[in-house]
Design an enzyme around this catalytic site. Sequence first.
Site, short mmCIF file in Angstrom:
data_model
loop_
_atom_site.label_atom_id
_atom_site.label_comp_id
_atom_site.label_asym_id
_atom_site.label_seq_id
_atom_site.Cartn_x
_atom_site.Cartn_y
_atom_site.Cartn_z
N LYS A 140 0.83 -1.21 0.00
CA LYS A 140 0.00 0.00 0.00
C LYS A 140 0.87 1.25 0.00
O LYS A 140 0.69 2.16 -0.80
CB LYS A 140 -0.93 -0.02 1.20
N CYS A 156 8.92 -39.21 -10.10
CA CYS A 156 7.61 -39.79 -10.42
C CYS A 156 6.66 -39.78 -9.24
O CYS A 156 5.60 -40.39 -9.30
CB CYS A 156 7.77 -41.22 -10.95
N TYR A 159 13.27 -34.74 -16.27
CA TYR A 159 11.82 -34.78 -16.48
C TYR A 159 11.09 -34.87 -15.15
O TYR A 159 11.66 -35.23 -14.11
CB TYR A 159 11.42 -35.96 -17.37
N HIS A 186 -15.86 -7.43 0.10
CA HIS A 186 -14.89 -8.31 0.76
C HIS A 186 -15.03 -9.74 0.25
O HIS A 186 -14.04 -10.40 -0.08
CB HIS A 186 -15.09 -8.26 2.27
N SER A 221 14.91 -42.31 -10.89
CA SER A 221 13.64 -41.63 -10.78
C SER A 221 13.32 -41.49 -9.29
O SER A 221 13.27 -42.50 -8.57
CB SER A 221 12.53 -42.40 -11.48
N MET A 225 -5.96 -7.48 8.18
CA MET A 225 -5.36 -6.72 9.27
C MET A 225 -6.21 -5.47 9.52
O MET A 225 -7.28 -5.33 8.95
CB MET A 225 -3.91 -6.40 8.95
N GLY A 265 -8.46 -7.02 4.06
CA GLY A 265 -9.31 -7.14 5.23
C GLY A 265 -8.76 -7.99 6.35
O GLY A 265 -9.41 -8.16 7.38
N ARG A 273 -3.62 2.70 8.35
CA ARG A 273 -3.96 1.48 7.63
C ARG A 273 -2.77 0.53 7.58
O ARG A 273 -1.62 0.97 7.49
CB ARG A 273 -4.38 1.79 6.18
N ARG A 333 -2.93 -1.19 -6.72
CA ARG A 333 -2.10 -2.38 -6.63
C ARG A 333 -2.39 -3.23 -7.86
O ARG A 333 -3.43 -3.04 -8.52
CB ARG A 333 -2.41 -3.18 -5.37
#
Length: 895
Positions: A22, A846, A866, A451, A778, A102, A100, A91, A335
């Site tokens: 902010k 895997c 992979y 909200h 693997s 905090m 919302g 704030r 933001r």
Amino acid sequence: MVRYVYDFHEGGRDLAGLLGGKGANLAEMTRLGLPVPPGFVISTEACRTFLTTGAEPDGLAPEISRHLTGLESAAGRLLGQPDNPLLLSVRSGARFSMPGMMETILDIGLNDESVLGLAKSSGNERFAWDSYRRLVQMFGSTVMGVDSALFERAMGLLKEVRGVTDDLRLDASDLAELVEAYKNLISDETGETFPQSPAEQLRRAVLAVFDSWNGARARLYRRREHIPDDLGTAVTVQRMVFGNLGHDSGSGVAFTRDPATGRPGLYGDYLVDAQGEDVVAGIRNTVPLAELEQLDPTSYGRLRDHMETLERHYRDLCDIEFTIERGTLWMLQTRVGKRTAEAAFAIAAELTDEGIVTPDEGLARVTGEQLVRLMFPRFDASATGDALAHGLPASPGAAVGAAVFDSAEAVQRAAAGEKVVLVRQETTPDDLPGMVAAQAVLTSRGGKTSHAAVVARGMGKVCVCGAEELSVDTDARRFTTRDGTVVAEGTVISVDGSAGAVYAGAAPLVDSALMRYFETGEESAGLVDSVARALQYADGVRRLEVRANADTPEDAARARRFGAQGIGLCRTEHMFLGERRKLVEQMILADTDAARERALDALLPLQRQDFTGILEAMDGLPVTIRLLDPPLHEFLPDRTDLAVRIATAEAQGAAPDPHDTELLAAVSRMHEENPMLGLRGVRLGLVIPGLVAMQVRAIAEAAVERIRAGGSPEPEIMVPLVGAVEELRIEREVVERVLAQVAEETGVPVHCPVGTMIELPRAALTAGRIAEEAEFFSFGTNDLTQTTWGFSRDDVEAAFFSAYLDKGIFATSPFETIDRAGVGRLVDIAVTEGRATRPDLKIGVCGEHGGDPDSVHFFHSAGLDYVSCSPFRVPVARLEAGRAALPASGTSDSR
């Protein structure tokens, strides 16, 4: 000396870690010349110091005082000045947005004296008392710990006495009476009086915001969004501007593109004669932002220009909060906006096409987690019937669950395994646990920027807001539709977040358009095209191959359609179930070599048929086949069931079935206290003659069959649970002998690399020696995680994982995301030492981690060749493998 406080003109968005999101963005808008009320930021460093020591940081108070003096000088007024007070907002503002979660306190500086000055200077007595009422309520609940429900109750009682339903119908004297009631409430509940000193209000408000970083809802939100706990929050102190000064004032929230779909244009909500918290709280229904053009054309035009400036500057969807004070527009926040998964892909594609971002940046702005959400089913529109109600489609998707009317009930039912829909008039930050637990959120009030909408979108949770046709009675735990239909708690409903509709019962589901694309290859404009382009680009830049875990020809074919480049794990034990279990029983019960060979000979053609189908489906691509891994007793009936059957027969005076008796003896003989660490994996092949030879022969003969049919089979044989190179050497000799026999018998040579699963810490630590015999590794990260942590997954996840997550021992389950510090360290060691012995060693993974987005990035950095995952996770792994290959950059982050 450490510096803690910065004016807006001293910062910028590159200082988000210090000033919070902010504060950094307010500083950035100030630098851009946009109309931002002046203020200063108390840094996250101050918060971290406070949280560590439990005390206000040394030197913070004088710094705040100096910056406050500058603010007062610029305004020509003093904080709380009796005749014309300067008022402040305080704030929270962490580096990553936590909407919302905090605390915020507005109108700091008002007291019994300055409220009269504000009434006189503004010419609006009602406005002054409303502002004071807001301060006492916010300060009382946030700073002094009074239950917010008590303030709401006092407000409701006054409205009932006055015979009104809307706060706006309370006049100045009503609000003055309410202020006194609130102050008395604070005194009764805390033994303290509401502080009249503006300086004391400011000091305590700042510390309360710091303290809110560790509030329950903030911790829960950070856990869900994978935000580190040690960042702390900054505190933004800013001159108040007022949207509640009359019909020429108001507040709103706006987006530069639709955060639900990604479509270009101005989207948002506006509320006349209101403060910003009224908009996001959803307590009054807003009007669409477009209506501001008729209400205040000048402010609308300026807002549109500022939004265009911000989107060009941030090169992304921007979320903006603004206030109009008597015709003057003020920008209170911006933001990078949270968005739905659909919007994320659409915006990334459009910004790339427009040349605003590079293709690399476009790919970086979409995630595998978002892709998963788009693959979920949707409701079948042709079979849903009439809707109970319609609202705003705040966050898309389809969800079915029992209606519940408070957060605690949602959490309790979800913990018991029930799917629920949280139904509220509007949500507050305190509803977060219920929102997390629910499948969907439904509110009767609020807009797309309320909200409920903002938080649900950020979590990828289905949400319909502002369903005004519903009368929600949380006390009676029910809602009533416009035609009088009553839906009580526990009734199953369906919520369509894409269409903004609510249906009775469980609506039927159909595949999403994206799943149809993966299954058929049929492209279409819009979402499917955006996703297809992202995947195509990811395939072009990624280094990691993506394979699938598949045990049947059908799964193999699906995996190939989804983009798999082979099979990384074919589990042969799944081929021994069903009718074939009897043959496995015969092999286990055999008391002579001849009897065992007969059972193996019967299994051979069945195994060969399985492998032939899988090799055909994956023709030309590698297929890694794991030899039998689980303990053999898993193929026999349950020990308790057998004992009960035998005991029942004996109790009835009958002779037990001889086969049951024989099976019980075998099960008892093979019983193990900890089967996961018992006779399984490579150990089976070493102690049961002929088992490995049968499986290898089936693989080799299937390969020969495919070669003769003109195919290009690429089988690979993987030996499981190796802990010592000697184990693998013995098994490899068996494999090579059988391959040679099949080649001699058929005249067709079969090349079949032999490797092993690394799923034991000892295997990882001795990988250099094991690589002498293994042509590939693997990582079986499921078992490697169990054996590294000393966990039995089936036991610990239900027993104490939730406590470990709550206490911060885990940020996320190590069975979902790779434990980099422990299991990841073993992976690094095995890769380094294995390739030191055999530079061309092929290495993959895997376990389930192969389809986890964060884990894919780790495997890329660890140098694996992979990843392999379930067929449905293949597109996710492809996307994340591409993102992992991108050069590190300060890409846009909507958290």
